[in-house]
Structure formats: structure tokens, C-alpha cells
Scaffold this motif. Structure first.
Motif, mmCIF file in Angstrom:
data_model
loop_
_atom_site.group_PDB
_atom_site.id
_atom_site.type_symbol
_atom_site.label_atom_id
_atom_site.label_comp_id
_atom_site.label_asym_id
_atom_site.label_seq_id
_atom_site.Cartn_x
_atom_site.Cartn_y
_atom_site.Cartn_z
ATOM 1 N N ASN A 290 0.814 -1.220 0.000
ATOM 2 C CA ASN A 290 0.000 0.000 0.000
ATOM 3 C C ASN A 290 0.848 1.270 0.000
ATOM 4 N N ASN A 291 1.945 1.221 -0.735
ATOM 5 C CA ASN A 291 2.860 2.357 -0.908
ATOM 6 C C ASN A 291 3.629 2.719 0.361
ATOM 7 N N TYR A 292 3.715 1.790 1.296
ATOM 8 C CA TYR A 292 4.540 1.953 2.494
ATOM 9 C C TYR A 292 5.651 0.907 2.495
ATOM 10 N N TRP A 293 6.835 1.331 2.926
ATOM 11 C CA TRP A 293 7.936 0.414 3.173
ATOM 12 C C TRP A 293 7.986 0.066 4.660
ATOM 13 N N TYR A 294 8.190 -1.201 4.950
ATOM 14 C CA TYR A 294 8.340 -1.684 6.323
ATOM 15 C C TYR A 294 9.697 -2.382 6.406
ATOM 16 N N TYR B 74 10.188 8.234 9.441
ATOM 17 C CA TYR B 74 10.059 6.828 9.828
ATOM 18 C C TYR B 74 9.263 6.706 11.124
ATOM 19 N N ARG C 64 8.370 1.920 9.626
ATOM 20 C CA ARG C 64 7.732 2.044 8.320
ATOM 21 C C ARG C 64 7.840 3.478 7.826
ATOM 22 N N SER C 65 7.834 3.625 6.507
ATOM 23 C CA SER C 65 7.928 4.939 5.881
ATOM 24 C C SER C 65 7.143 4.924 4.578
ATOM 25 N N TYR C 66 6.627 6.101 4.219
ATOM 26 C CA TYR C 66 5.864 6.210 2.984
ATOM 27 C C TYR C 66 6.821 6.245 1.797
ATOM 28 N N ASN C 67 6.442 5.602 0.725
ATOM 29 C CA ASN C 67 7.250 5.578 -0.485
ATOM 30 C C ASN C 67 7.465 6.992 -1.015
#
Length: 260
Positions: free
Chosen positions: A27-31, A61, A73-76
């Protein structure tokens, strides 16, 4: 917050000194899962520092858990049609070498390495980008947070492949900061000795030399931090641990004036 994410979203990476690191993209988030250095909380605390500064171009983050494991987690940060190009990619492409280290560390002088990076990115982008200011902010940030993992894959530019326009990437990947993973050294040698033993990794082993070279040999910090606001934010931040708090206090007392 604990995010439950199925394995189908899992991605393994093998950049940097942390070895193989597990990430998820959904969902366009990096974990990003921690390894052994408390990276998730370090990423979050550095985000809080930057949030209370004059820097706008950075990745925020959030410290969290993923499937009951410590993570962040961070947004793309890439938009549609955008691609990240790391400094490692640029150096290898422009020189024909397989490893950026062979090129950069083959340059004998730290000042010449700084000039080399600025010049090679300018040439790669056909004169669109001057990364001098970008590097200055990062070098002074790393001096304060003691980021020992700012290698060429943790620096980059972004290209819009539909227009050919370039921009500097936001500041990202600050996990090996604030003495993360140095608990044994702190216990055996003390906080001050451990801080003084930390090495930079970008264009010098010295955080001070990197910063000074970027500002013509004089301390002229472009990064300004609102420490009153930061202190207020950190007091209510559950991610802050004792080691991080001690490092920040030490750094503020010793070099904090240049960031005001």
C-alpha cells in the motif's frame, strides 16, 4: 503499532553493513525489520530531529512492529514515473567500475572526494543538479547523530523518467545512528570514548572532516534544530531509549551550539 503483513509482500535487500535485511512493501509503504542495532527506533528519533529542524526533504520513519518483530515504516517517496538512482549507481555508470569504493577511496584527499561527488552528479544529470547543499546538510546531520552507515547506496537522486528531470532524494536510512548496536562498547569503555570511536563512511572516516570540507574548512552548519521543540516531542515519545537520550544530551552539550 503492530502491522500484520503476509510474506507475499516481503523483499530482501543486501546493501550496507547490516547484511541481508528484510523489508515489506504494501500500500505504498515500506516496512523495514530491525537486525540487531535498534534501527527502527533510531530511524524514528532521527526523523523527530529532522521534523524539528529547517530541513524539509527527508523520509519520516515510524517505529513499529511487523508481525510482532521490531521494525519501522515509511511512505514511499517515489512518485509516479520516478526512479531512485543511488550515488553508487552513478559512480559505477560514469566510471565503468564495478564498485564505487574502488573509485571514491582511490582518491587520496577528502576535499577531492567531495569535489568528485559534486562533479560526477552534475555531469550525470547534464548540469541539472548541484548536490553541494544536499551533502552539507547530510554531513552536519551525520556529525550530530553519528551515522556510521552513510555509504553511496544511502545517498541518491531521483529522476522522472517521463520528463528527464532530476531532484535530490530525501534524506533516508539513518538506522545505524545514535550508537545503535554499541551497548557493549558503552558498558566497557563509556559513552564518551564510544562516541569518539565512531567512524563516518561517506568521504572520510571522520565526521568532523566531512562537515568541514563541505563548508570550506570552517564550521558553518546549514542544519538548524529547534531543541526546545525537539525536547518537548521526545519527552512524550515512547521510542526514545536511554542510550539515545544520553547520546543526544552529550551531543547537545558539546556541539549543539552550531545547530541553533
Amino acid at each position: 503499532m503492530n502491522y500484520v503483513i503476509p510474506d507475499k509482500y516481503k523483499i530482501k535487500t543486501n546493501h550496507g553493513s547490516k547484511g541481508c535485511q528484510i523489508k515489506y512493501f504494501r500500500n505504498n509503504y515500506w516496512y523495514k525489520l530491525d537486525t540487531s542495532c535498534n534501527e527502527g527506533k533510531n530511524e524514528h528519533i532521527v526523523s523527530q530531529i529532522l521534523k524539528c529542524s529547517n530541513v524539509k526533504n527527508f523520509v519520516y520513519y515510524e517505529a513499529c512492529q511487523v508481525n510482532n518483530k521490531l521494525a519501522c515504516r515509511s511512505y514511499n517517496f517515489l512518485g509516479e514515473n520516478e526512479m531512485l538512482i543511488t550515488f553508487s549507481d552513478i559512480i559505477c555508470t560514469m566510471t565503468g567500475k564495478r564498485k564505487d569504493e574502488d573509485v571514491l577511496w582511490g582518491i587520496e584527499d577528502v576535499n577531492k572526494r567531495f569535489i568528485f561527488l559534486v562533479d560526477i552528479v552534475r555531469k550525470y544529470t547534464s548540469g541539472q543538479l548541484d548536490i553541494s547543499d544536499y551533502l552539507r546538510v547530510i554531513f552536519y546531520l551525520d556529525l550530530f547523530i553519528l551515522n556510521r552507515d552513510r555509504h553511496m547506496n544511502n545517498l541518491g537522486i531521483i529522476v522522472d523518467i517521463s520528463t528527464g528531470r532530476y531532484r535530490c532524494a530525501p534524506i533516508f536510512d539513518n538506522g545505524l545512528s545514535l550508537l545503535g548496536g554499541c551497548q557493549e562498547s558503552i558498558f566497557e569503555y563509556g559513552l564518551e570514548n564510544t562516541i569518539n570511536s565512531q567512524n563516518a563512511r561517506t568521504i572520510s572516516g571522520s565526521f568532523v572532516k566531512q562537515a568541514l570540507v563541505s563548508t570550506n574548512g570552517q564550521f558553518n552548519c546549514p542544519l538548524k534544530i529547534d531543541f526546545k521543540k525537539l525536547n518537548k516531542e521526545l519527552k512524550k515519545d515512547a521510542a526514545l531509549n536511554k542510550i539515545q537520550a544520553r547520546v543526544l544530551e552529550y551531543q547537545y552539550n558539546n556541539i549543539g551550539k552550531m545547530y541553533i
